[in-house]
Design a protein around this motif. Structure first.
Motif, mmCIF file in Angstrom:
data_model
loop_
_atom_site.group_PDB
_atom_site.id
_atom_site.type_symbol
_atom_site.label_atom_id
_atom_site.label_comp_id
_atom_site.label_asym_id
_atom_site.label_seq_id
_atom_site.Cartn_x
_atom_site.Cartn_y
_atom_site.Cartn_z
ATOM 1 N N ALA A 99 36.171 17.173 24.887
ATOM 2 C CA ALA A 99 36.371 16.403 23.664
ATOM 3 C C ALA A 99 35.618 17.094 22.536
ATOM 4 C CB ALA A 99 35.859 14.976 23.850
ATOM 5 N N SER A 100 34.553 17.805 22.885
ATOM 6 C CA SER A 100 33.768 18.512 21.869
ATOM 7 C C SER A 100 34.648 19.501 21.101
ATOM 8 C CB SER A 100 32.604 19.259 22.518
ATOM 9 O OG SER A 100 31.842 18.373 23.309
ATOM 10 N N TYR A 124 27.585 8.211 18.827
ATOM 11 C CA TYR A 124 27.327 9.443 19.579
ATOM 12 C C TYR A 124 26.948 10.511 18.544
ATOM 13 C CZ TYR A 124 28.617 13.613 22.328
ATOM 14 O OH TYR A 124 28.629 14.825 22.964
ATOM 15 N N ASN A 174 29.841 5.114 23.022
ATOM 16 C CA ASN A 174 28.567 5.619 23.500
ATOM 17 C C ASN A 174 27.627 5.450 22.307
ATOM 18 O OD1 ASN A 174 26.430 7.056 24.479
ATOM 19 N ND2 ASN A 174 27.425 9.044 24.508
ATOM 20 N N ASP A 202 37.713 8.341 18.960
ATOM 21 C CA ASP A 202 37.204 9.044 20.132
ATOM 22 C C ASP A 202 37.405 8.119 21.335
ATOM 23 O OD1 ASP A 202 35.653 10.121 22.154
ATOM 24 O OD2 ASP A 202 33.997 10.702 20.836
ATOM 25 N N ILE A 204 37.122 8.999 24.598
ATOM 26 C CA ILE A 204 36.663 9.757 25.765
ATOM 27 C C ILE A 204 36.311 8.855 26.963
ATOM 28 C CG2 ILE A 204 34.341 9.990 24.798
ATOM 29 C CD1 ILE A 204 34.054 12.611 26.296
ATOM 30 N N TYR A 205 35.918 7.600 26.698
ATOM 31 C CA TYR A 205 35.597 6.706 27.833
ATOM 32 C C TYR A 205 36.792 5.831 28.231
ATOM 33 C CZ TYR A 205 30.918 8.392 27.210
ATOM 34 O OH TYR A 205 29.830 9.235 27.123
ATOM 35 N N SER A 229 39.290 13.368 26.818
ATOM 36 C CA SER A 229 38.635 14.390 27.638
ATOM 37 C C SER A 229 38.872 14.144 29.119
ATOM 38 C CB SER A 229 37.132 14.302 27.355
ATOM 39 O OG SER A 229 36.422 15.193 28.175
ATOM 40 N N SER A 231 36.336 14.768 30.949
ATOM 41 C CA SER A 231 34.942 14.682 31.402
ATOM 42 C C SER A 231 34.599 13.373 32.103
ATOM 43 C CB SER A 231 33.985 14.844 30.217
ATOM 44 O OG SER A 231 33.963 16.182 29.781
ATOM 45 N N LYS A 232 34.977 12.229 31.544
ATOM 46 C CA LYS A 232 34.359 10.973 31.976
ATOM 47 C C LYS A 232 35.199 10.254 33.033
ATOM 48 C CE LYS A 232 31.246 11.963 28.853
ATOM 49 N NZ LYS A 232 29.811 12.073 28.905
ATOM 50 N N ARG A 240 34.877 21.551 31.334
ATOM 51 C CA ARG A 240 34.991 21.674 29.881
ATOM 52 C C ARG A 240 36.453 21.607 29.413
ATOM 53 N NH1 ARG A 240 32.509 19.333 28.625
ATOM 54 N NH2 ARG A 240 32.229 20.012 26.484
HETATM 55 C C1 LIG Z 1 31.511 9.566 22.640
HETATM 56 C C2 LIG Z 1 31.571 10.967 23.150
HETATM 57 N N1 LIG Z 1 32.431 11.835 22.595
HETATM 58 C C3 LIG Z 1 32.514 13.107 23.011
HETATM 59 C C4 LIG Z 1 31.723 13.587 24.029
HETATM 60 C C5 LIG Z 1 31.866 15.037 24.450
HETATM 61 O O1 LIG Z 1 32.339 15.163 25.744
HETATM 62 P P1 LIG Z 1 33.048 16.443 26.390
HETATM 63 O O2 LIG Z 1 32.933 17.564 25.436
HETATM 64 O O3 LIG Z 1 32.330 16.666 27.685
HETATM 65 O O4 LIG Z 1 34.469 16.064 26.637
HETATM 66 C C6 LIG Z 1 30.801 12.728 24.666
HETATM 67 C C7 LIG Z 1 29.915 13.203 25.748
HETATM 68 O O5 LIG Z 1 29.063 12.519 26.247
HETATM 69 C C8 LIG Z 1 30.720 11.376 24.209
HETATM 70 O O6 LIG Z 1 29.877 10.497 24.747
#
Ligand SMILES: Cc1ncc(COP(=O)(O)O)c(C=O)c1O
Length: 386
Positions: A99-100, A124, A174, A202, A204-205, A229, A231-232, A240
């Motif tokens: 997501a970054s 965040y 977050n 965002d 991501i969660y 993402s 990621s979560k 990544r």
């Molecule tokens: C709200 C939020 N956005 C974006 C990210 C970035 O995550 P990533 O680059 O691992 O997908 C995080 C990571 O903790 C997050 O908490």
């Protein structure tokens, strides 16, 4: 040396200092319970691991197109169709390094020096740092129980200025874990549209929702920029890999940015992620969601006995945002003392809140129930001495 002035706007993560302290204690033989980092203890699901290994064996190690593997963009579009009743053309989906990477693309496209961005406080921190690095001024709007710990339409209206270009939401959030429901999201979207601004959400969660079905801003229109993402929910932090869904007219300039900033996301990771959408993988991920829900409930019950439960139970993500003001007004000192005396590592609120972070801490439920019960006992002992 004088660095670029925008870099001065990027604060370090205070929790890293705490993590170093925790690691030093572990090296000295202490049993530290880690509740500070935003990463659950689960490995990536087996189908993803197998697909990643097969991708390497098959030699999938060259660049993909900048916007990502067509099959993965298609799989994400199908995911939105099946789980969110949202019709998203695969052409609107760009695969990014986490997501970054998506946040980097969105911020570079949408703002420039002098533009203002609205964001809830707490948030965040990287999200506001991405906007600041693109030259924007970030207006953080304190939120609390009254608006469900999120920006709402009236806050957007009250804080919008002539130079405000966009509002940014994170749902589930977050560090609070709170979500916007469909009505609230629609109202914010409407307020932003009326001001001819842009909305970045965002998500991501997304999928880590414990009470209601997950929601996407993509179900409510096609003008928002949506960040997500692997990621979560998908348990793939270290691979990544993430994505950005953009309005059709933004795809060409975003692709140009992607070509120049990172060329493409990791190829083996993209092949591995194709397996994240299989029914077999979904079953594993949904089981994990239930495990996280149980952890949340155990923590909520244990902490409420200490007068530390949040004012509203979080509906998603894997965090609790706790008001510690009855015990301390210095969250950094509180976290350091808790670590040194009881070997529990949590995050000081000053990492997330521009205002008021001294009286909050974030606990991540990233370890199993037995360890969480132990952590509650340790925290209880600690606060009884304050
Ligand atoms: C709200 C939020 N956005 C974006 C990210 C970035 O995550 P990533 O680059 O691992 O997908 C995080 C990571 O903790 C997050 O908490």
């Amino acid at each position: 040396m004088v660095w670029n002035s925008r870099v001065a706007k990027v604060a370090p993560f205070r929790v890293m200092h705490l993590l170093e302290m925790a690691q030093a204690r572990e090296a000295s033989g202490y049993d530290v319970i880690h509740l500070e980092v935003g990463e659950p203890d689960f490995p990536s699901p087996d189908p993803v691991m197998t697909a990643g290994q097969s991708a390497l064996s098959a030699g999938h190690t060259r660049y993909t197109p900048a916007a990502g593997l067509p099959a993965l963009r298609e799989a994400i579009a199908q995911h939105y169709k099946h789980h969110f009743q949202a019709d998203v053309e695969p052409s609107r989906i760009l695969i990014t390094p986490g997501a970054s990477g998506a946040l980097l693309l969105a911020s570079q496209l949408l703002v420039e020096a002098g533009d203002r961005v609205l964001m809830a406080d707490p948030n965040y921190p990287c999200n506001r740092h991405f906007m600041a690095l693109a030259g924007a001024e970030v207006d953080t709007v304190p939120v609390g129980r009254e608006t469900g710990w999120q920006l709402d339409a009236s806050l957007v209206a009250a804080h919008w200025q002539p130079s405000t270009r966009l509002a940014m939401l994170a749902s589930p959030s977050n560090p609070t874990g709170h979500t916007l429901n469909a009505d609230a999201l629609q109202a914010v979207q409407q307020a932003v549209r009326q001001r001819e601004g842009r909305l970045v959400v965002d998500e991501i969660y997304q999928g880590l929702n414990y009470d209601d079905a997950p929601l996407s801003a993509l179900s409510l229109g096609d003008d928002a920029f949506v960040v997500n993402s692997f990621s979560k929910y998908f348990g793939m932090t270290g691979w990544r890999l993430g994505w950005l869904v953009a309005p059709e007219e933004a795809v060409e300039p975003l692709t140009r940015l992607a070509q120049n900033i990172f060329l493409a996301a990791s190829t083996p990771a993209q092949h591995a992620a194709l397996a994240a959408f299989t029914p077999e993988c979904r079953e594993i991920l949904e089981d994990r969601r239930q495990i996280l829900k149980k952890r949340r409930d155990v923590l909520l019950a244990g902490l409420s006995n200490l007068g530390l439960a949040p004012d509203m139970p979080p509906q998603g993500a894997f965090y609790l945002w706790l008001d510690i003001s009855r015990y301390s007004r210095d969250s950094q000192a509180f976290c350091e003392q808790l670590l040194m005396e009881e070997n529990v590592a949590i995050t000081p609120g000053i990492d997330f809140a521009v205002q008021g972070g001294e009286q909050f801490v974030r606990i991540a439920f990233t370890t199993d129930v037995a360890r969480l019960e132990d952590a509650i006992e340790r925290i209880s002992r600690f606060v009884s001495r304050l």
